[in-house]
Design an enzyme around this catalytic site. Structure first.
Site, PDB file in Angstrom:
ATOM      1  N   GLY A 251       9.663  24.146  66.645  1.00  0.00           N
ATOM      2  CA  GLY A 251       8.232  24.417  66.635  1.00  0.00           C
ATOM      3  C   GLY A 251       7.922  25.892  66.823  1.00  0.00           C
ATOM      4  N   ASP A 252       8.673  26.545  67.713  1.00  0.00           N
ATOM      5  CA  ASP A 252       8.503  27.984  67.921  1.00  0.00           C
ATOM      6  C   ASP A 252       8.809  28.747  66.639  1.00  0.00           C
ATOM      7  OD1 ASP A 252       8.193  27.251  70.633  1.00  0.00           O
ATOM      8  OD2 ASP A 252      10.350  27.460  70.963  1.00  0.00           O
TER       9      ASP A 252
END
Length: 307
Positions: A251-252
């Site tokens: 997600g980052d």
């Protein structure tokens, strides 16, 4: 400039062994120490994309020094606020034959009011044309409004911000118009206390986040790909084929790809394409993805306009 804030960074001590037997002496096959933290992951992907960023946060003690040494190996630009307490260590135990991963996360340092004020003073240099990515847990003695306070501060100076959080903390930032928010489909459902049974349900509720102030909404859906919802249209990125090795940091990585590309192009569609590639490339890697893997995955992602 892109600034990433990791308020509670860590040294991630990753231990790999065939089987974990509780209560017994276990010996590892191998181990590795990695710089941990969601904002650090964002900076590492930006570095792979050859985009400048400055990593901010609190570091301290002997573990803080070791943490900064680990970052130097990744050639990251940093400007940390030094604190008296030690930077935390997180232990991640990967038992390969059991296909289990056990995590033991440290609480992090206690941050004094003076140390916190030093950090806030750094925010004064952030202004027009900058974007700040805030993500991850908070250290001890730091109020839950910490990220919201920063968003208010930098917005007054004309900077954009991205906050990777969920629940009420996310909703509280929407009136300040974050550049992008990225809930997954389950987090989006929880935000509105409902079930999202169809793709159109997800799009409709993503639009509610736009109505409350977000500029762009990314919704990750694991094996079903991802959605980008803007004020005009909705788009879908397919989930490329590959073996998921590591979901930590995916997600980052998606946020990094979107924000970094948007800073260069102001094109949300291309930013979505690159973000989806970065997220999947990390999922297919043992650690944060390298540029070669990102470029490879990029070729297998298609963006489809839905509405």
């Amino acid at each position: 400039m892109i600034y990433t804030i990791t308020a509670n960074p860590s040294i991630d001590y990753v231990l790999r062994l065939k089987e974990l037997v509780p209560g017994e002496i276990n010996r590892t096959n191998n181990d590795v120490k990695l710089p941990g933290g969601k904002g650090i992951n964002v900076s590492r992907i930006l570095n792979e994309l050859q985009l400048d960023s400055t990593a901010l946060g609190f570091v301290g003690g002997a573990t803080g020094s070791s943490f900064e040494q680990l970052l130097k190996k990744h050639h990251l630009q940093t400007d940390f606020t030094q604190v008296a307490d030690d930077t935390r260590i997180n232990v991640k135990i990967n038992a390969t034959e059991q296909k289990q991963e056990t995590e033991i996360n440290g609480g992090g340092p206690v941050i004094t009011d003076t140390e916190k004020q030093k950090f806030f003073d750094q925010m004064k240099k952030i202004g027009q044309g900058d974007v700040v990515v805030m993500s991850g847990s908070l250290p001890q003695k730091v109020e839950t409004s910490f990220y919201l306070d920063i968003a208010k501060m930098i917005q007054k100076n004309g900077a954009d911000f991205v906050i990777d959080t969920t629940g009420q903390a996310l909703l509280d930032t929407l009136p300040l118009h974050p550049l992008v928010v990225k809930p997954n489909n389950h987090e989006l459902a929880d935000l509105f206390k409902t079930d999202l049974d169809t793709e159109q349900d997800i799009i409709d509720h993503a639009r509610k986040l736009l109505e409350q102030g977000a500029k762009h909404v990314l919704v990750s859906m694991a094996g079903d790909g991802a959605l980008l919802v803007t004020k005009d249209h909705a788009y879908k990125a397919n989930a490329p084929k590959g073996t998921v090795v590591n979901s930590v940091g995916a997600g980052d990585s998606m946020i990094a790809g979107f924000v970094g590309t948007f800073m260069k192009t102001e094109d949300p569609i291309e930013s979505f394409h690159q973000g989806a590639a970065c997220g999947s490339a990390t999922a297919f890697s043992q650690d944060i993805a390298v540029k070669e893997k990102i470029d490879e995955v990029y070729q297998s992602i298609n963006i489809t306009k839905l509405s």
